[in-house]
Design an enzyme around this catalytic site. Sequence first.
Site, PDB file in Angstrom:
ATOM      1  N   ASP A 200      -4.817  25.847 -55.297  1.00 40.28           N
ATOM      2  CA  ASP A 200      -5.057  25.910 -53.853  1.00 40.28           C
ATOM      3  C   ASP A 200      -6.512  25.551 -53.511  1.00 40.28           C
ATOM      4  OD1 ASP A 200      -4.053  26.874 -51.169  1.00 40.28           O
ATOM      5  OD2 ASP A 200      -5.781  28.205 -51.411  1.00 40.28           O
ATOM      6  N   GLU A 269      -4.636  20.724 -54.774  1.00 39.26           N
ATOM      7  CA  GLU A 269      -4.595  20.419 -53.340  1.00 39.26           C
ATOM      8  C   GLU A 269      -5.922  19.792 -52.927  1.00 39.26           C
ATOM      9  OE1 GLU A 269      -3.917  22.613 -49.044  1.00 39.26           O
ATOM     10  OE2 GLU A 269      -5.043  23.613 -50.616  1.00 39.26           O
TER      11      GLU A 269
HETATM   12  C1  NOJ Z   1      -4.044  25.831 -48.432  1.00 40.46           C
HETATM   13  C2  NOJ Z   1      -2.702  26.470 -48.305  1.00 40.46           C
HETATM   14  O1  NOJ Z   1      -1.723  25.494 -48.435  1.00 40.46           O
HETATM   15  C3  NOJ Z   1      -2.677  27.163 -46.956  1.00 40.46           C
HETATM   16  O2  NOJ Z   1      -1.391  27.624 -46.641  1.00 40.46           O
HETATM   17  C4  NOJ Z   1      -3.667  28.286 -46.969  1.00 40.46           C
HETATM   18  O3  NOJ Z   1      -3.747  28.874 -45.684  1.00 40.46           O
HETATM   19  C5  NOJ Z   1      -5.060  27.791 -47.376  1.00 40.46           C
HETATM   20  N1  NOJ Z   1      -5.043  26.872 -48.476  1.00 40.46           N
HETATM   21  C6  NOJ Z   1      -5.919  28.941 -47.778  1.00 40.46           C
HETATM   22  O4  NOJ Z   1      -5.503  29.436 -49.016  1.00 40.46           O
END
Ligand code: NOJ
Length: 533
Positions: A200, A269
């Site tokens: 993440d 991500e």
């Molecule tokens: C990316 C995640 O996909 C999202 O859902 C989240 O709110 C943020 N990162 C913070 O972790």
Amino acid sequence: MTGQWWREGVFYQVYVPSFQDGDGDGFGDLWGVERRLDYIAALGVTAIWLSPVYASPLLDFGYDVSGYTEVGAPFGDLAVFDQLVRGAHDRGLRVVLDYVPQHTSSEHPWFRDALSGRDGAHRDWYIWHDPKPDGGPPNNWASAFGGSSWTFHEPTGQYYYHAHLPEQPSLNWRNPDVQQAMFDVMRFWLDRGVDGFRVDAVWRLIKDAQLRDNPMDDGGESFEIGGAAAHTTVRQVQKYTADQPELPGLLARMHTVTEEYDDRMLMGELHLKLERVAALGGRGLDLAMNFSLIDTPWNGLDLANLIQRYYAALPPGSHPNWVLSNHDRSRLASRIGPERVPGALALLLTLKGTPTLYYGDELGLPDAPVDGAHARDCAELRAPGLGLGRDPQRMPMPWREKPARAGFTPDDVESWLPIPSWAGRFSVESQELSPRSVLCLVKELLMLRRELAVLRRGDITVLSAHPDHLAYLRGDGEDAVLVAVNLSERHQSIAFSGTGRALWSSHATAGERDQQAGAIDLAPFEARLLAVT
Ligand code: NOJ
């Protein structure tokens, strides 16, 4: 299934709170996912990506972790986690867990200790700074959820940094103890058999040591939450808060942890310009997640341009990845219109690279509007009515046609997010037996992907691009497959000098329309696959 299985795999993203309630509390959990393993396996995907299931106050529904080596009570427990991993492996499915290293919850014992005083053992595990002389925050860095990303802690007289909510303090990855502790978290789950992690917010992992101000947006960035247009509060280029020079080295170290085990992987991500996403693939991240299909205007010219730009930017050895939807962005059917969904899924599942399929997209689910009284997402609660909320794309999965709660949870239980009355029409039950349903089309495409190595490994060449259509070839020579997609409501004719055997069409039963030399005629919104003969 060994040896970089993810290169030829297809990921299915399970947003756990919304997939299946297994214990009757209206909230999805691991018991529920376990119950649906046969469904996932029968779809034909090869790996499950589970959204975070750690202990959490759930302000960001699991992306605020208060215990990294526990399963949060509403999600289940370690026993069901282990059972789920075993059950998935028995069915030939890999399991990838969401790993949230950028920040913890403010309820995490490390942060509670950091708050205890400037000399707290974990103080430097987070990012603290003195106020500016006027008492304001150290710089202009903005939070992804709006407002400053600095919150003042009165008792200790300093600001702490949070890229997201104030309740999600960012970890200080410059501190070797943080690195060690977070690498141990990975080992904990790798020991339990997970096949890897979706990392993440990884592009934000490390920030500028000098805390320099970010410049304003030049219009070229891709955004994490909501649409760029809606995000007036975060229209900053993340120059000093993301993709810092130290990032690749850190990712490489993170990857060495996976190398202590057989055949594990990391997918990260990254909301950066396409060329940067491409460049970070293969450097610590086995898959650098590519969200550009979500942001690109849905016409053949823009799509062809994107496809060519992306492959051209990938360094040798780095593997392509495509994401068409996720839990942060409006659903596919709502973004491009329901009639274009089969064509979009055909693209996702036949482009060169590893696809990520978001739960519910295989049913063509649209966004489900959620009124203010039922809103749950922090993005909505912080800025009501601005269209930033992510509840609509997290609608509980409709399994059955008739029951009021669509089989997600018992009918006498209120589901955590509302299930609209139309949900049953999109349900698995109502689509399963209908041969031209989105669900059946997706299964057919996934079956073809399994059968035809060229769809998993073959090269890609764009043959024809036009605002209303797109055609490309996978592979060459005898095994080549041609993919043609009509993006418009009019018939399209695509010049093609070869002949082809019908493999699949979104409109007619495969096998009915072999292709003679001349032109490929596509019905409105039709997508077709031909084996070039
Ligand atoms: C990316 C995640 O996909 C999202 O859902 C989240 O709110 C943020 N990162 C913070 O972790």
